[in-house]
Design an enzyme around this catalytic site. Structure first.
Site, mmCIF file in Angstrom:
data_model
loop_
_atom_site.group_PDB
_atom_site.id
_atom_site.type_symbol
_atom_site.label_atom_id
_atom_site.label_comp_id
_atom_site.label_asym_id
_atom_site.label_seq_id
_atom_site.Cartn_x
_atom_site.Cartn_y
_atom_site.Cartn_z
ATOM 1 N N ASP A 117 -2.690 -7.269 -1.145
ATOM 2 C CA ASP A 117 -1.391 -7.898 -0.934
ATOM 3 C C ASP A 117 -0.300 -6.868 -0.662
ATOM 4 O O ASP A 117 0.111 -6.142 -1.570
ATOM 5 C CB ASP A 117 -1.052 -8.725 -2.184
ATOM 6 N N ASP A 125 3.436 -9.361 5.369
ATOM 7 C CA ASP A 125 2.907 -9.699 4.045
ATOM 8 C C ASP A 125 1.509 -10.290 4.147
ATOM 9 O O ASP A 125 1.338 -11.462 4.493
ATOM 10 C CB ASP A 125 3.854 -10.677 3.356
#
Length: 508
Positions: free
Chosen positions: A105, A292
Site C-alpha cells: 500500500d 495509491d
C-alpha cells in the site's frame, strides 16, 4: 476499497468469480522471485470485502527517463488480483518463517499483521496470525499502536522480527501486531495485513517503514519500486511489484515523471481533466493527486465526480440542496459568471456562503426551498452552490446558451454521488461511454470505459458500477485526487524514492 448501495451489493455478491491465493515459489536466473498462482470459486462474502476498503485517510491527511531491471539487485513479488479490487502478495515474518498475505500500500507506511493475541475480534480467526513465541528472531517491543481507516481500524502493539519480502530479508523490522480488528472490513478481506510503502512522515509511532530499511541497509541497488497491476481477472498473473527496478516487459515507451510535492503520500501536481475531450476547468489552475496502490477506485472532489458520473449515466443520490440552489439562484449566479466573477465568490454574493479570501464557508442563513418549507441552509447548501458555479463556468467556456447551462446544472444535481460510494451504471452503455483524460506532467492519460467500469457477470445478470467515487478532502490538505488501481492498472507506475518523483507509462 469503496462501499456501495446495499441492495446492489446483494445482487453483486451472487454473480462473481475470484482470484485467490495458493502459491508456489520459484527462483529465476535473473535473481528475482516469482510465485505461481491458482484460482478457485468465489464465496458470497468476497465481493463485499472488495468494496469495503476504500480508505479515507482520516487523521493522517497530512524530463522523461525510465529504469531497467537490475538482475542482481531487483526483487520481484508477484501479486494476486482479487476482482481488480485487491492486489496482494506473500511475505514471511520470523524464524522459521510464518507466511502472510499483505496489500502493498503506497497510501500508508506501517506494516501490520494479526497477532495470535487477538482474541476478541472475529476477523483474526479468519486470517493467519503472527506467533511471537514460535520465532527465535522475535524481539519484544510493546509500544502501543493504532491505525484508523475510513472503513475500519486496527490496534495493537509494536514488535520486532525479521521480515522477508520476495528474496529480501529485513532484519529486526518494527511492525504492528494487531490485537483488535473490529467491524467487517478486515473480516471479509482476502489479505491478512498491510505493508505500507508511503513516506515515514505518515508512519504511526514514527516507525521506520520496511522500504526505508531496504534502502538504508543496501538491500536494493536502486531506491525505486514499481507496480504492474493486471486488470484481467481471468489471467493467472495478478500483477507484480519490483523492488529496486522495473520490469521492461510490463510497460510501453518511457515514463512521464512528476516530482513529489508533499512527502507523506506519493503526492504530485496534476493538470485539468477532460470528459470526452471537453475540459472540466476544475483543475485548470492545478490540482493535487496521489498514486495509491491500496485504493481500488479513483476518488476526487464531488464537483468533478458528479460531472463524470453524469456523462457516463451513473445513478447517484438526488441532492435537494443542489436543486434549491439552481432553482432559486441559477440565473443570478450565471450573470455573475458572465461578468467574469470568480466562481469562488459567486456563492458569497448571493448570500449562501461567506468568502474568507480563499474559499467559501457556510453562512447558516434562512431561505425558502423549492417545496415551500423553510429550512436552514447549512454547509451542504454552500457546497452545492460551489459545485453549481463550477459546472456553469465550465459550460460557459463551451459557449452554451443560458437555458442549456441551467438545465445542465439541474441534471447534475441528480448525479451527485454519496461520499466513498460507487454508483450503478447500465452495462449496455459501456461501449458508448466517454474517455476521461487526466493531465500529468504535460501528458494526457486516457481512461476508457473498460478501464473505469467494474463489470461482474454476463447477459441479463451482469452488474456494472462506476469506478469514480467522491471524496472531499478539506483545505489545506485538499482538494485531493486519489489515483487508485483503476489508474495504476492501465498505467505502469514507478515510485522513485531516490529522486522524489512518480512516473507513469502505458502498461503492457
Amino acid at each position: 476499497m469503496g462501499t456501495r448501495f446495499q441492495s446492489f451489493l446483494l445482487v453483486f455478491l451472487l454473480s462473481c468469480l475470484i482470484l485467490i491465493s495458493t502459491a508456489s515459489c520459484e527462483r529465476n536466473g535473473d535473481g528475482t522471485i516469482r510465485i505461481g498462482l491458482k484460482k478457485r470459486k468465489l464465496d458470497r462474502s468476497n465481493r463485499l470485502a472488495s468494496q469495503l476498503f476504500l480508505k479515507n485517510r482520516g487523521s493522517h491527511w497530512s524530463p522523461k527517463h525510465y529504469f531497467r531491471l537490475n538482475d542482481e539487485n531487483a526483487d520481484m513479488v508477484p501479486l494476486k488480483n482479487y476482482l481488480d479490487a485487491q492486489y496482494y502478495g506473500d511475505i514471511t515474518i520470523g524464524t522459521p518463517p510464518q507466511k502472510f498475505t499483505v496489500i502493498f500500500d503506497t497510501g500508508s507506511s506501517n506494516l501490520w499483521i494479526p497477532s495470535t493475541k487477538c482474541y476478541l475480534s472475529v476477523a483474526c480467526y479468519f486470517h493467519s496470525k503472527y506467533k511471537a513465541s514460535q520465532s527465535s528472531s522475535y524481539r519484544k517491543n510493546g509500544k502501543p499502536a493504532s491505525i484508523r481507516y475510513g472503513t475500519g481500524a486496527i490496534s495493537g502493539y509494536f514488535s520486532n522480527d525479521d521480515v522477508k519480502v520476495g528474496d529480501i530479508v529485513v532484519k529486526e523490522q518494527e511492525f504492528i501486531e494487531a490485537t483488535s480488528e473490529p467491524g467487517i472490513t478486515f473480516l471479509l478481506a482476502k489479505f491478512d495485513g498491510i505493508l505500507g510503502l508511503g513516506f515515514k512522515e505518515i508512519s504511526v509511532g514514527n516507525s521506520t517503514p520496511v522500504w526505508y530499511n531496504m534502502v538504508e541497509k543496501g538491500l536494493v541497488k536502486e531506491p525505486i519500486f514499481s507496480f504492474w497491476l493486471n486488470r484481467n481477472p481471468k489471467d493467472p498473473e495478478g500483477g507484480e511489484i519490483v523492488f529496486g527496478g522495473v520490469d521492461p516487459k510490463h510497460f510501453k515507451g518511457e515514463h512521464t515523471f512528476v516530482p513529489v510535492t508533499h512527502k507523506g503520500y506519493w503526492q504530485f501536481d496534476m493538470g485539468d481533466l477532460q470528459i470526452a475531450g471537453k475540459p472540466t476547468g476544475y483543475c485548470a489552475k492545478g490540482c493535487s493527486a496521489i498514486a495509491d496502490s491500496g485504493t481500488s477506485l479513483l476518488t476526487g472532489p464531488s464537483t468533478v465526480i458528479t460531472m463524470i458520473n453524469h456523462a457516463i449515466g451513473a445513478q447517484g443520490i438526488v441532492s435537494r440542496e443542489c436543486k434549491a440552489v439552481v432553482d432559486q439562484y441559477g440565473k443570478t449566479m450565471l450573470n455573475s459568471l458572465l461578468a467574469q466573477e470568480d466562481p469562488k465568490k459567486v456563492c458569497s454574493q448571493i448570500g449562501v456562503c461567506a468568502y474568507d479570501g480563499t474559499q467559501s464557508v457556510s453562512m447558516g442563513i434562512q431561505s425558502v426551498v423549492d417545496d415551500g418549507t423553510s429550512g436552514l441552509l447549512n454547509q451542504a447548501m454552500c457546497s452545492a452552490c460551489e459545485m453549481a458555479a463550477v459546472w456553469m463556468e465550465s459550460e460557459l467556456t463551451q459557449n452554451q446558451t443560458q437555458e442549456r447551462i441551467l438545465a445542465y446544472a439541474a441534471e447534475l444535481c441528480d448525479h451527485i454521488p454519496t461520499q466513498n460510494q460507487q454508483s450503478a451504471v447500465d452495462c449496455g452503455r459501456v461501449s458508448s461511454m466517454p474517455i476521461v483524460t487526466f493531465s500529468i506532467g504535460g501528458r494526457s492519460f486516457d481512461l476508457t470505459p473498460q478501464d473505469y467500469i467494474f463489470k461482474i457477470g454476463e447477459g441479463v445478470e451482469s452488474q456494472c458500477t462506476s469506478g469514480f467515487t467522491a471524496m472531499d478532502i478539506a483545505p489545506p490538505r485538499g482538494p485531493l485526487w486519489i489515483l487508485g488501481d483503476i489508474f495504476m492498472g492501465p498505467y505502469h507506475t514507478v515510485f522513485d524514492y531516490g529522486k522524489g518523483r512518480v512516473g507513469f507509462a502505458k502498461a503492457a
